[in-house]
Design a protein around this motif. Structure first.
Motif, mmCIF file in Angstrom:
data_model
loop_
_atom_site.group_PDB
_atom_site.id
_atom_site.type_symbol
_atom_site.label_atom_id
_atom_site.label_comp_id
_atom_site.label_asym_id
_atom_site.label_seq_id
_atom_site.Cartn_x
_atom_site.Cartn_y
_atom_site.Cartn_z
ATOM 1 N N MET A 1 -4.659 -3.100 14.567
ATOM 2 C CA MET A 1 -5.617 -2.107 14.061
ATOM 3 C C MET A 1 -6.664 -1.760 15.116
ATOM 4 O O MET A 1 -6.974 -0.600 15.362
ATOM 5 N N SER B 1 -1.723 -7.760 12.379
ATOM 6 C CA SER B 1 -2.290 -6.459 11.997
ATOM 7 C C SER B 1 -3.742 -6.322 12.462
ATOM 8 O O SER B 1 -4.186 -5.244 12.817
ATOM 9 N N ASP C 1 5.065 -1.562 6.327
ATOM 10 C CA ASP C 1 3.755 -2.075 6.751
ATOM 11 C C ASP C 1 3.831 -2.616 8.176
ATOM 12 O O ASP C 1 4.663 -2.167 8.938
ATOM 13 N N SER D 1 -0.550 -12.417 3.781
ATOM 14 C CA SER D 1 -1.962 -12.811 3.921
ATOM 15 C C SER D 1 -2.783 -12.226 2.771
ATOM 16 O O SER D 1 -3.739 -12.846 2.308
ATOM 17 N N ALA E 1 0.833 -1.207 0.000
ATOM 18 C CA ALA E 1 0.000 0.000 0.000
ATOM 19 C C ALA E 1 0.868 1.256 0.000
ATOM 20 O O ALA E 1 1.822 1.367 0.772
ATOM 21 N N ARG F 1 -7.137 -6.048 -2.629
ATOM 22 C CA ARG F 1 -6.351 -5.333 -3.640
ATOM 23 C C ARG F 1 -5.394 -6.235 -4.410
ATOM 24 O O ARG F 1 -4.675 -5.748 -5.288
#
Ligand code: PMV
Length: 332
Positions: A213, A209, A300, A124, A32, A161
């Motif tokens: 988050m 993550s 990331d 992942s 990203a 994505r």
């Protein structure tokens, strides 16, 4: 709403029954440039904001699915059979349950990845995207990419994505069922754009993550600023892509990653994906940039860095970072 309800909405009258014995698919990993961090729905992996990524072409996951007559699924990654109690296998098996009648048939899942697993290199993302495409092959659903993106998101947010090469935008959407939260490719080429993978530690990350988050959204005083930052950065990134403006693209990506990590650091308990090597390499990049090398990074949920530069500076960057793995994202 549950995942199984969304699966019903997507598959509609398509029968869930294997049409052949094997399913095979590849999905590229994606990095990203404007990050997804924070969910409005934890069950369906619906994001608070849109995000934008670049695919790493042949770096990713090849998933082979086969049906067997044993009463359980087996999962292997890079020829290593995983323990069925491991969190990854549990997550995968409950995802597979969405696509079969209870205990109807079981799978041999064989995943081959050419990136470090669970170290913030989006394993992942490409793992679930390749799994969804392999299911689409096995069941012969012939689903359009938008629907595959929604199904992949149910496995891992950023997997939405991982279905295309090049630049991809994931629209946040506003609907509770998430049928408007899917990714789409951006029609643009940038042949000189390079990504360098700088693996500083290939071990599994200390905090997944998903948990990180949630902890950030629930406790960081800075999180309220994140949607505004994302909105600004998306405008900048799209402008940069349109104008082939490298400094704008890479500078925005670096600033976006730093803001995400600063927001995480301000969570309680704090979340820190930096290792001493991460900081040392960030400082080296800033130093080189000051000396005139147009080199930027993004990071990331792990200590590794992804370097952003253009083809003309490849040799200089490779000389400064000999262990870096080069990906020419639009090249052959
Ligand atoms: O999809 P997840 O749950 O692995 O989260 C991905 C989070 C980041 O990689 C840090 C950001 C992103 O947009 O890929």
């Amino acid at each position: 709403m549950r995942k199984s309800d969304v699966v019903k909405l997507i598959l509609q009258d398509k029968i869930i029954e294997p049409k052949q014995n094997n399913g095979l698919a590849f999905a590229p990993t994606n990095i990203a440039l404007c990050k997804y961090w924070g969910k409005r729905d934890n069950e369906l992996n619906l994001p608070n904001t849109a995000s934008l990524s670049i695919a790493l072409k042949d770096k990713g996951s090849m998933c082979k699915l086969a049906i067997h007559d044993k009463p359980y699924d087996t999962v292997s990654v890079n020829n290593q059979l995983l323990n069925d109690k491991s969190p990854f296998v549990k997550r995968l098996v409950s995802y597979l349950d969405l696509f079969r009648q209870p205990n109807a048939w079981h799978f041999i899942v064989d995943i081959q990845m050419n990136i470090p697993v669970a170290a913030g290199l989006a394993s992942s993302a490409c793992g679930f995207a390749s799994l969804v495409c392999a299911l689409n092959d096995l069941y012969q659903w012939a689903l359009p990419p938008k629907q595959l993106s929604i199904l992949a998101r149910l496995g891992s947010g950023s997997a939405a994505r991982s279905l295309w090469d090049g630049f991809v935008e994931w629209h946040a959407g506003i609907q509770p069922d998430g049928l408007d939260s899917f990714a789409e490719p951006i029609d643009a080429e940038w042949p000189s754009l390079c990504v360098g993978i700088l693996t500083l530690d290939a071990n599994e990350k200390p905090i997944p993550s998903r948990d990180a988050m949630l902890q950030t959204v629930n406790s960081s005083a800075l999180y309220g600023l994140w949607p505004k930052k994302v909105a600004q950065d998306l405008v900048m990134l799209k402008r940069a892509i349109e104008q082939n403006n490298f400094a704008l693209l890479a500078g925005t990506a670096e600033s976006n990653a730093l803001t995400m990590h600063a927001t995480m650091l301000s969570s309680w308990p704090p979340i820190c994906y930096y290792l001493p090597e991460t900081i040392a390499n960030m400082q080296k990049i800033w130093q080189l940039r000051q000396e005139g090398l147009p080199l930027y990074f993004t990071q990331d949920a792990g200590p590794n860095l992804k370097l952003l530069f253009e083809l003309e500076n490849r040799d200089a960057v490779q000389a400064a970072f000999p262990t870096m793995e080069l990906v020419n994202v639009f090249g052959d």
